[in-house]
Design a protein around this motif. Sequence first.
Motif, PDB file in Angstrom:
ATOM      1  N   HIS A  93      -1.697   4.538 -10.416  1.00 58.62           N
ATOM      2  CA  HIS A  93      -0.877   3.379 -10.105  1.00 58.62           C
ATOM      3  C   HIS A  93      -1.706   2.404  -9.274  1.00 58.62           C
ATOM      4  O   HIS A  93      -2.252   2.766  -8.235  1.00 58.62           O
ATOM      5  CB  HIS A  93       0.387   3.761  -9.348  1.00 58.62           C
ATOM      6  CG  HIS A  93       1.367   2.631  -9.261  1.00 58.62           C
ATOM      7  ND1 HIS A  93       2.230   2.319 -10.296  1.00 58.62           N
ATOM      8  CD2 HIS A  93       1.594   1.711  -8.296  1.00 58.62           C
ATOM      9  CE1 HIS A  93       2.949   1.265  -9.953  1.00 58.62           C
ATOM     10  NE2 HIS A  93       2.582   0.868  -8.741  1.00 58.62           N
ATOM     11  N   THR A  95      -1.871  -1.186  -7.278  1.00 61.69           N
ATOM     12  CA  THR A  95      -1.136  -2.261  -6.620  1.00 61.69           C
ATOM     13  C   THR A  95      -2.135  -3.179  -5.932  1.00 61.69           C
ATOM     14  O   THR A  95      -2.895  -2.720  -5.073  1.00 61.69           O
ATOM     15  CB  THR A  95      -0.144  -1.719  -5.581  1.00 61.69           C
ATOM     16  OG1 THR A  95       0.770  -0.822  -6.225  1.00 61.69           O
ATOM     17  CG2 THR A  95       0.637  -2.850  -4.930  1.00 61.69           C
ATOM     18  N   ASN A  97      -2.470  -7.053  -4.062  1.00 58.97           N
ATOM     19  CA  ASN A  97      -1.722  -8.177  -3.506  1.00 58.97           C
ATOM     20  C   ASN A  97      -2.437  -9.512  -3.655  1.00 58.97           C
ATOM     21  O   ASN A  97      -1.811 -10.521  -3.983  1.00 58.97           O
ATOM     22  CB  ASN A  97      -1.423  -7.922  -2.023  1.00 58.97           C
ATOM     23  CG  ASN A  97      -0.423  -6.802  -1.823  1.00 58.97           C
ATOM     24  OD1 ASN A  97       0.683  -6.853  -2.340  1.00 58.97           O
ATOM     25  ND2 ASN A  97      -0.811  -5.776  -1.090  1.00 58.97           N
ATOM     26  N   ALA A 102      -6.630  -9.527  -7.979  1.00 51.61           N
ATOM     27  CA  ALA A 102      -5.843  -9.129  -9.147  1.00 51.61           C
ATOM     28  C   ALA A 102      -6.333  -9.825 -10.408  1.00 51.61           C
ATOM     29  O   ALA A 102      -6.387  -9.220 -11.484  1.00 51.61           O
ATOM     30  CB  ALA A 102      -4.366  -9.440  -8.915  1.00 51.61           C
ATOM     31  N   PRO A 178       3.594  -7.562  -4.743  1.00 50.20           N
ATOM     32  CA  PRO A 178       2.202  -7.539  -5.205  1.00 50.20           C
ATOM     33  C   PRO A 178       1.987  -8.461  -6.396  1.00 50.20           C
ATOM     34  O   PRO A 178       2.914  -8.748  -7.157  1.00 50.20           O
ATOM     35  CB  PRO A 178       1.981  -6.074  -5.595  1.00 50.20           C
ATOM     36  CG  PRO A 178       3.345  -5.571  -5.932  1.00 50.20           C
ATOM     37  CD  PRO A 178       4.299  -6.303  -5.030  1.00 50.20           C
ATOM     38  N   TYR A 180      -0.282  -7.647  -8.768  1.00 48.93           N
ATOM     39  CA  TYR A 180      -0.426  -6.705  -9.882  1.00 48.93           C
ATOM     40  C   TYR A 180       0.128  -5.362  -9.442  1.00 48.93           C
ATOM     41  O   TYR A 180      -0.202  -4.865  -8.356  1.00 48.93           O
ATOM     42  CB  TYR A 180      -1.891  -6.560 -10.303  1.00 48.93           C
ATOM     43  CG  TYR A 180      -2.078  -5.692 -11.526  1.00 48.93           C
ATOM     44  CD1 TYR A 180      -1.887  -6.220 -12.800  1.00 48.93           C
ATOM     45  CD2 TYR A 180      -2.415  -4.351 -11.413  1.00 48.93           C
ATOM     46  CE1 TYR A 180      -2.033  -5.428 -13.932  1.00 48.93           C
ATOM     47  CE2 TYR A 180      -2.562  -3.557 -12.535  1.00 48.93           C
ATOM     48  CZ  TYR A 180      -2.362  -4.107 -13.794  1.00 48.93           C
ATOM     49  OH  TYR A 180      -2.496  -3.313 -14.918  1.00 48.93           O
ATOM     50  N   ASN A 181       0.959  -4.733 -10.297  1.00 48.80           N
ATOM     51  CA  ASN A 181       1.640  -3.497  -9.915  1.00 48.80           C
ATOM     52  C   ASN A 181       1.948  -2.699 -11.177  1.00 48.80           C
ATOM     53  O   ASN A 181       3.024  -2.831 -11.759  1.00 48.80           O
ATOM     54  CB  ASN A 181       2.922  -3.825  -9.135  1.00 48.80           C
ATOM     55  CG  ASN A 181       3.576  -2.602  -8.537  1.00 48.80           C
ATOM     56  OD1 ASN A 181       2.912  -1.634  -8.194  1.00 48.80           O
ATOM     57  ND2 ASN A 181       4.898  -2.645  -8.408  1.00 48.80           N
ATOM     58  N   GLU A 182       0.989  -1.879 -11.625  1.00 52.43           N
ATOM     59  CA  GLU A 182       1.149  -1.150 -12.880  1.00 52.43           C
ATOM     60  C   GLU A 182       0.488   0.226 -12.780  1.00 52.43           C
ATOM     61  O   GLU A 182      -0.462   0.420 -12.028  1.00 52.43           O
ATOM     62  CB  GLU A 182       0.473  -1.910 -14.032  1.00 52.43           C
ATOM     63  CG  GLU A 182       1.085  -3.251 -14.372  1.00 52.43           C
ATOM     64  CD  GLU A 182       2.381  -3.156 -15.151  1.00 52.43           C
ATOM     65  OE1 GLU A 182       2.741  -2.023 -15.562  1.00 52.43           O
ATOM     66  OE2 GLU A 182       3.021  -4.192 -15.351  1.00 52.43           O
ATOM     67  N   THR A 183       0.979   1.158 -13.577  1.00 49.35           N
ATOM     68  CA  THR A 183       0.298   2.432 -13.767  1.00 49.35           C
ATOM     69  C   THR A 183      -0.582   2.312 -15.005  1.00 49.35           C
ATOM     70  O   THR A 183      -0.102   1.959 -16.083  1.00 49.35           O
ATOM     71  CB  THR A 183       1.304   3.581 -13.949  1.00 49.35           C
ATOM     72  OG1 THR A 183       2.083   3.709 -12.754  1.00 49.35           O
ATOM     73  CG2 THR A 183       0.586   4.897 -14.214  1.00 49.35           C
ATOM     74  N   ASP A 202      -8.949  -5.611  -1.872  1.00 51.81           N
ATOM     75  CA  ASP A 202      -7.588  -6.074  -1.615  1.00 51.81           C
ATOM     76  C   ASP A 202      -7.168  -5.764  -0.179  1.00 51.81           C
ATOM     77  O   ASP A 202      -6.578  -6.611   0.509  1.00 51.81           O
ATOM     78  CB  ASP A 202      -6.629  -5.403  -2.604  1.00 51.81           C
ATOM     79  CG  ASP A 202      -5.268  -6.072  -2.654  1.00 51.81           C
ATOM     80  OD1 ASP A 202      -5.205  -7.273  -2.976  1.00 51.81           O
ATOM     81  OD2 ASP A 202      -4.269  -5.401  -2.363  1.00 51.81           O
TER      82      ASP A 202
END
Length: 305
Positions: A93, A95, A97, A102, A178, A180-183, A202
């Motif tokens: 995952h 994340t 900010n 990102a 955030p 970007y926030n992905e698995t 980050d």
Amino acid sequence: MSQLTAVESDRDSFEGGLGTENDELLVAAEESRDALAADVAETSRGAANAESATDEADRARAEEQIRRASAQRERGKQELKRKIAGIPSVQQHVTLNDQVVASSFTRFFYIIDKGAELMRRRGDAVIGLERATKLREQLQTLIAAVEADVRRDLDATQALIDRDAYAEGAIAVTYTAPTYNETIQIRSREGLALQRVFAMYDQLLALMVNLEWNGKIDPNEVDQMRYQAKQKIRPIFRFAARANIGMNASRARNAGGQGARGGRRAADTRSKGDEAIVEAVSGLQSSLAESSAGGGTDATLPAEI
């Protein structure tokens, strides 16, 4: 014809009918060629700004650079969401900010991770074990150098934060959400190390923003670190992208120019496109090295594979 236009012309001449969806080496080469073209468009004229352009032609070029960079980010986001069956990987995952960190992650990470994974899994067959091992070692060295730099900066900045953490009236700056926030599926050890680098950049920038808001550092230092983060990742991306292109070209040469997908004409056209990309990217190295002399990292592109 410009180098970039020549690359696009060569690519368009063999697009469609090559069965790229079933050929991972060819897909990686195509993705890398497109990503390099977008990167050349962005860096060839520096930080172009459509609003400050002095004439219509400059404005059009600046807007095209913005469009290419945006398209590359979107493509990266989609690629990072894909899950490939049958490949050993780590589900991580991520994340992030900071917008610049990102943006660099979505544009560059999947090219680098995919390249490292193909070097490990397909390199022996297409370029030989010795050359594939050398490529991976070079990539690992590039990543390790950047990781050491950002870790040193992070430790020093954290020390400043810790010293004033309980100062009366200290301002705590946070993010509402955030960028970007992905698995994602990380396919290589090199990719896992590189993801740590992005995470550290980050974290570093979040600390620096807090120092800036509390009057401990100048805002220009934060902007410079954002620029430096992108400049240090870029040579790793260019190296991996060139390796992806080179492995596919080597596979075509090994087939005697009679590739199963497209024959000699497609291989020749693709080779010209590779040469144009390599020439354009190599031409950028000197100017990028000068612009990042205050802390940037540059690297030689992999030799002929």
